[in-house]
Design a protein around this motif. Structure first.
Motif, PDB file in Angstrom:
ATOM      1  N   GLN A  62       0.824  -1.209   0.000  1.00 32.38           N
ATOM      2  CA  GLN A  62       0.000   0.000   0.000  1.00 32.38           C
ATOM      3  C   GLN A  62       0.856   1.256   0.000  1.00 32.38           C
ATOM      4  N   SER A  63       2.012   1.190   0.670  1.00 33.79           N
ATOM      5  CA  SER A  63       2.967   2.296   0.659  1.00 33.79           C
ATOM      6  C   SER A  63       4.344   1.727   0.953  1.00 33.79           C
ATOM      7  N   GLY A  64       5.378   2.453   0.547  1.00 30.82           N
ATOM      8  CA  GLY A  64       6.743   2.017   0.829  1.00 30.82           C
ATOM      9  C   GLY A  64       7.241   0.971  -0.145  1.00 30.82           C
ATOM     10  N   GLN A  65       8.116   0.090   0.386  1.00 26.72           N
ATOM     11  CA  GLN A  65       8.790  -0.884  -0.470  1.00 26.72           C
ATOM     12  C   GLN A  65       9.174  -2.123   0.326  1.00 26.72           C
ATOM     13  N   VAL A  66       9.005  -3.288  -0.283  1.00 32.32           N
ATOM     14  CA  VAL A  66       9.439  -4.553   0.309  1.00 32.32           C
ATOM     15  C   VAL A  66      10.282  -5.297  -0.725  1.00 32.32           C
ATOM     16  N   THR A  67      11.378  -5.872  -0.255  1.00 32.01           N
ATOM     17  CA  THR A  67      12.237  -6.701  -1.094  1.00 32.01           C
ATOM     18  C   THR A  67      12.241  -8.100  -0.509  1.00 32.01           C
ATOM     19  N   PHE A  68      12.026  -9.096  -1.355  1.00 26.11           N
ATOM     20  CA  PHE A  68      12.125 -10.492  -0.937  1.00 26.11           C
ATOM     21  C   PHE A  68      13.419 -11.051  -1.504  1.00 26.11           C
ATOM     22  N   ARG A  69      14.214 -11.660  -0.615  1.00 29.03           N
ATOM     23  CA  ARG A  69      15.517 -12.186  -1.013  1.00 29.03           C
ATOM     24  C   ARG A  69      15.485 -13.712  -0.929  1.00 29.03           C
ATOM     25  N   TRP A  70      15.832 -14.358  -2.035  1.00 26.08           N
ATOM     26  CA  TRP A  70      16.032 -15.794  -2.082  1.00 26.08           C
ATOM     27  C   TRP A  70      17.525 -16.034  -2.242  1.00 26.08           C
ATOM     28  N   THR A  71      17.947 -17.266  -2.207  1.00 26.53           N
ATOM     29  CA  THR A  71      19.388 -17.543  -2.319  1.00 26.53           C
ATOM     30  C   THR A  71      19.942 -17.150  -3.685  1.00 26.53           C
ATOM     31  N   HIS A  73      18.192 -14.865  -6.044  1.00 25.02           N
ATOM     32  CA  HIS A  73      17.712 -13.601  -6.629  1.00 25.02           C
ATOM     33  C   HIS A  73      16.916 -12.803  -5.601  1.00 25.02           C
ATOM     34  N   GLU A  74      16.605 -11.554  -5.972  1.00 20.30           N
ATOM     35  CA  GLU A  74      15.776 -10.655  -5.163  1.00 20.30           C
ATOM     36  C   GLU A  74      14.670 -10.093  -6.037  1.00 20.30           C
ATOM     37  N   GLU A  75      13.540  -9.777  -5.400  1.00 19.72           N
ATOM     38  CA  GLU A  75      12.442  -9.102  -6.084  1.00 19.72           C
ATOM     39  C   GLU A  75      11.967  -7.967  -5.188  1.00 19.72           C
TER      40      GLU A  75
END
Length: 126
Positions: A62-71, A73-75
Motif C-alpha cells: 500500500q505504501s513504501g517498499q518490500v524486497t524479498f531475497r532468495w538464495t 535472486h531478489e524481487e
C-alpha cells in the motif's frame, strides 16, 4: 463469507519495527502490517528451513517498499504492486511500508512461532 478490515482487526503485534493485525479467513490469514522504520528480520528466521521463511505470501504494497531475497535472486515491490513471495525468502522492509498480505494459516503459525522464539531470545540478551 469471512472478511476483515484494518480498522476492525485488533492489533496483535505492536513493536517499534512493526504493527501487525491478523484475521483468519478460513484457512488463510490476512495480515495488515505497517513498518515505521527499516527492518531486516533475517535473524528472526533462524531455526526454520535454511533460516528462511517457508511460508508463501500473496500481498499488495500500500505504501513504501518490500524486497524479498532468495538464495539466487531478489524481487522488489513498491506502492500499488501485488506480489507472490514463495517459500525460501527473507524480507527486507523500508520504513513507511504498509502491506496487506495473505498466507496459509497453518504455515504462517509455524513460522510465527519460530519468529516469536527468536524475538524472546533476542530480548533476553541470549
Amino acid at each position: 463469507m469471512p472478511s476483515a478490515s484494518k480498522l476492525t482487526t485488533p492489533v496483535a503485534v505492536d513493536l517499534p519495527q512493526i504493527e501487525g493485525r491478523y484475521a483468519d479467513l478460513g484457512g488463510y490469514t490476512v495480515g495488515f502490517e505497517t513498518f515505521p522504520q527499516d527492518v531486516d528480520p533475517a535473524p528472526l528466521f533462524a531455526g526454520l528451513p535454511d533460516d528462511r521463511c517457508p511460508c508463501p505470501h500473496w500481498g499488495v504494497v500500500q505504501s513504501g517498499q518490500v524486497t524479498f531475497r532468495w538464495t539466487d535472486h531478489e524481487e522488489t515491490y513498491g506502492a500499488g504492486d501485488a506480489y507472490y513471495a514463495g517459500p525460501g525468502h527473507v524480507p527486507l522492509l523500508s520504513g513507511g511500508t504498509s502491506i496487506v498480505e495473505f498466507s496459509p494459516t497453518d504455515l504462517l503459525g509455524e513460522t510465527m512461532a519460530a519468529v516469536e522464539r527468536n524475538l524472546a531470545t533476542a530480548g533476553s540478551g541470549a
